[in-house]
Scaffold this motif. Structure first.
Motif, PDB file in Angstrom:
ATOM      1  N   PHE A 172       0.875 -14.615  21.747  1.00 19.98           N
ATOM      2  CA  PHE A 172       1.674 -13.663  20.974  1.00 19.98           C
ATOM      3  C   PHE A 172       0.758 -12.561  20.481  1.00 19.98           C
ATOM      4  N   GLU A 173       1.228 -11.314  20.540  1.00 21.71           N
ATOM      5  CA  GLU A 173       0.498 -10.149  20.014  1.00 21.71           C
ATOM      6  C   GLU A 173       1.423  -9.368  19.109  1.00 21.71           C
ATOM      7  N   GLY A 174       1.018  -9.135  17.884  1.00 20.67           N
ATOM      8  CA  GLY A 174       1.869  -8.366  16.990  1.00 20.67           C
ATOM      9  C   GLY A 174       1.204  -8.016  15.680  1.00 20.67           C
ATOM     10  N   GLN A 175       2.048  -7.876  14.654  1.00 18.89           N
ATOM     11  CA  GLN A 175       1.577  -7.470  13.338  1.00 18.89           C
ATOM     12  C   GLN A 175       2.257  -8.283  12.244  1.00 18.89           C
ATOM     13  N   ILE A 176       1.523  -8.474  11.165  1.00 17.98           N
ATOM     14  CA  ILE A 176       2.089  -8.987   9.923  1.00 17.98           C
ATOM     15  C   ILE A 176       2.420  -7.735   9.114  1.00 17.98           C
ATOM     16  N   ILE A 177       3.667  -7.572   8.738  1.00 14.74           N
ATOM     17  CA  ILE A 177       4.122  -6.376   8.016  1.00 14.74           C
ATOM     18  C   ILE A 177       4.549  -6.827   6.620  1.00 14.74           C
ATOM     19  N   SER A 178       3.802  -6.382   5.603  1.00 13.37           N
ATOM     20  CA  SER A 178       4.035  -6.831   4.235  1.00 13.37           C
ATOM     21  C   SER A 178       4.599  -5.712   3.356  1.00 13.37           C
ATOM     22  N   PRO A 182      17.850  -1.648   0.112  1.00 19.53           N
ATOM     23  CA  PRO A 182      17.353  -0.270   0.229  1.00 19.53           C
ATOM     24  C   PRO A 182      16.155  -0.180   1.181  1.00 19.53           C
ATOM     25  N   ASP A 183      15.918   1.024   1.699  1.00 24.16           N
ATOM     26  CA  ASP A 183      14.725   1.247   2.514  1.00 24.16           C
ATOM     27  C   ASP A 183      13.507   0.762   1.730  1.00 24.16           C
ATOM     28  N   THR A 184      12.551   0.182   2.460  1.00 24.72           N
ATOM     29  CA  THR A 184      11.436  -0.521   1.836  1.00 24.72           C
ATOM     30  C   THR A 184      10.106   0.002   2.362  1.00 24.72           C
ATOM     31  N   LEU A 185       9.138   0.124   1.475  1.00 21.61           N
ATOM     32  CA  LEU A 185       7.806   0.615   1.809  1.00 21.61           C
ATOM     33  C   LEU A 185       6.945  -0.501   2.394  1.00 21.61           C
ATOM     34  N   VAL A 186       6.274  -0.210   3.499  1.00 25.62           N
ATOM     35  CA  VAL A 186       5.295  -1.142   4.075  1.00 25.62           C
ATOM     36  C   VAL A 186       3.995  -0.936   3.304  1.00 25.62           C
ATOM     37  N   LYS A 187       3.557  -1.970   2.592  1.00 25.40           N
ATOM     38  CA  LYS A 187       2.365  -1.846   1.749  1.00 25.40           C
ATOM     39  C   LYS A 187       1.084  -2.279   2.448  1.00 25.40           C
ATOM     40  N   GLN A 188       1.197  -3.223   3.406  1.00 23.84           N
ATOM     41  CA  GLN A 188       0.021  -3.665   4.153  1.00 23.84           C
ATOM     42  C   GLN A 188       0.440  -4.111   5.546  1.00 23.84           C
ATOM     43  N   VAL A 189      -0.469  -3.933   6.496  1.00 23.29           N
ATOM     44  CA  VAL A 189      -0.237  -4.362   7.879  1.00 23.29           C
ATOM     45  C   VAL A 189      -1.522  -4.998   8.397  1.00 23.29           C
ATOM     46  N   TRP A 190      -1.380  -6.140   9.063  1.00 25.56           N
ATOM     47  CA  TRP A 190      -2.504  -6.800   9.713  1.00 25.56           C
ATOM     48  C   TRP A 190      -2.132  -7.098  11.153  1.00 25.56           C
ATOM     49  N   ASP A 191      -3.094  -6.983  12.059  1.00 26.19           N
ATOM     50  CA  ASP A 191      -2.872  -7.415  13.442  1.00 26.19           C
ATOM     51  C   ASP A 191      -2.843  -8.940  13.455  1.00 26.19           C
ATOM     52  N   ARG A 250       6.008  -9.240  13.608  1.00 28.54           N
ATOM     53  CA  ARG A 250       6.724  -8.610  14.726  1.00 28.54           C
ATOM     54  C   ARG A 250       5.789  -8.380  15.899  1.00 28.54           C
ATOM     55  N   ALA A 251       6.337  -8.518  17.097  1.00 24.87           N
ATOM     56  CA  ALA A 251       5.581  -8.219  18.312  1.00 24.87           C
ATOM     57  C   ALA A 251       5.308  -6.718  18.368  1.00 24.87           C
ATOM     58  N   GLY A 252       4.210  -6.345  19.013  1.00 25.29           N
ATOM     59  CA  GLY A 252       3.855  -4.938  19.152  1.00 25.29           C
ATOM     60  C   GLY A 252       3.056  -4.438  17.968  1.00 25.29           C
ATOM     61  N   LYS A 253       2.780  -3.149  17.994  1.00 22.90           N
ATOM     62  CA  LYS A 253       1.960  -2.545  16.938  1.00 22.90           C
ATOM     63  C   LYS A 253       2.534  -1.193  16.579  1.00 22.90           C
ATOM     64  N   ARG A 254       3.736  -1.183  16.038  1.00 22.33           N
ATOM     65  CA  ARG A 254       4.401   0.090  15.741  1.00 22.33           C
ATOM     66  C   ARG A 254       4.448   0.431  14.261  1.00 22.33           C
ATOM     67  N   PHE A 255       3.949  -0.456  13.393  1.00 24.15           N
ATOM     68  CA  PHE A 255       3.986  -0.190  11.954  1.00 24.15           C
ATOM     69  C   PHE A 255       2.601   0.092  11.404  1.00 24.15           C
ATOM     70  N   LYS A 256       2.571   0.896  10.339  1.00 20.33           N
ATOM     71  CA  LYS A 256       1.318   1.148   9.619  1.00 20.33           C
ATOM     72  C   LYS A 256       1.632   1.204   8.129  1.00 20.33           C
ATOM     73  N   SER A 260      11.052  11.807   7.433  1.00 23.27           N
ATOM     74  CA  SER A 260      10.795  10.727   8.381  1.00 23.27           C
ATOM     75  C   SER A 260      11.892   9.682   8.248  1.00 23.27           C
ATOM     76  N   MET A 261      12.354   9.272   9.364  1.00 21.97           N
ATOM     77  CA  MET A 261      13.398   8.255   9.405  1.00 21.97           C
ATOM     78  C   MET A 261      12.750   6.886   9.204  1.00 21.97           C
ATOM     79  N   ALA A 262      13.449   6.045   8.521  1.00 19.64           N
ATOM     80  CA  ALA A 262      12.967   4.682   8.337  1.00 19.64           C
ATOM     81  C   ALA A 262      13.077   3.933   9.667  1.00 19.64           C
ATOM     82  N   LYS A 263      12.071   3.127   9.950  1.00 15.30           N
ATOM     83  CA  LYS A 263      12.131   2.258  11.114  1.00 15.30           C
ATOM     84  C   LYS A 263      13.034   1.083  10.752  1.00 15.30           C
ATOM     85  N   VAL A 264      13.621   0.475  11.735  1.00 13.96           N
ATOM     86  CA  VAL A 264      14.549  -0.632  11.496  1.00 13.96           C
ATOM     87  C   VAL A 264      13.841  -1.960  11.743  1.00 13.96           C
TER      88      VAL A 264
END
Length: 182
Positions: A169-175, A101-110, A71-77, A10-14
C-alpha cells in the motif's frame, strides 16, 4: 491604471468516508461509525439533519475519535481543505452527502506497507522510517500500529484487514487534529 485585486479561490478536495465495512473485510456490511467518530474527533456539528439522530456519542461501538484518515496516493498537503462526505447509498452509484463543514488538513505523513527485499518480512513506513509489521503487544511497531488504527477509527485487527495486510500500500495519513502523533 486600475488596481486589481486577485483572489485565489480554492475548492475543497473531497474525502468520502465509508459508513460500512467493505466487501472482503471480516466485518463486511457492518457499520464503521466513521462519521460519528469524525464528528467526535473534530467537535463538528452535523450539517445534514437526516444524519443527526443516527448516533449517540456515548453509545459508539468504537469509543474513540477519528482524527485522521489514510488514503492511497499523494494528493494532500498541510493547509489543504477537504469536504467530508459519505455516500447516500451504494458507493460510486449514489449522490454524496456533506456531513460536516469543510475541514483543514493540519498534518500529512507518507504511509506505506511493503515487503522488505532483504528479510522478506512485511514492513510499514511513516515518512520514510520503516518498521517491521510486528504487532505483538509490547513492541514499538505494535504501539505505532495501535495508535494509527485508533486515530483512524478502527480496532487494530480491523485496521490490518482494511489495508489487506500484508498486501503493499502507498498513501498518506491525513490529519485534521493537529496532534503531534499519528
Amino acid at each position: 491604471m486600475k488596481n486589481r485585486i486577485q483572489i485565489k479561490i480554492s475548492m475543497a478536495k473531497v474525502i468520502t468516508f465509508s459508513r460500512y465495512f467493505p466487501k472482503g473485510h471480516p466485518k463486511e456490511g457492518q457499520p464503521t461509525f466513521f462519521v460519528e467518530a469524525f464528528l467526535k474527533g473534530n467537535r463538528s456539528k452535523v450539517v445534514v439533519p437526516s444524519l443527526q439522530n443516527t448516533f449517540n456519542y456515548d453509545e459508539l461501538e468504537i469509543g474513540f475519535a477519528k482524527t485522521h484518515t489514510i488514503r492511497a496516493g499523494k494528493r494532500f498537503k498541510t493547509g489543504d481543505i477537504f469536504s467530508p462526505r459519505v455516500w447516500s447509498g451504494k458507493p460510486y452509484r449514489s449522490p454524496q452527502i456533506v456531513f460536516a463543514p469543510d475541514t483543514l488538513v493540519k498534518q500529512v505523513w507518507d504511509f506505506s506497507i511493503f515487503q522488505d527485499n532483504l528479510t522478506g518480512s512485511t514492513m510499514f513506513s511513516i515518512d520514510g522510517i520503516g518498521y517491521d509489521c510486528d504487532y505483538r503487544p509490547g513492541t514499538h511497531a505494535h504501539y505505532l500500529l495501535f495508535e494509527l488504527s485508533t486515530n483512524d477509527g478502527l480496532k487494530l485487527d480491523d485496521f490490518m484487514s482494511w489495508f489487506k495486510y500484508p498486501q503493499p500500500f502507498e498513501g498518506q495519513i491525513i490529519s485534521w487534529s493537529g496532534n503531534e502523533g499519528y
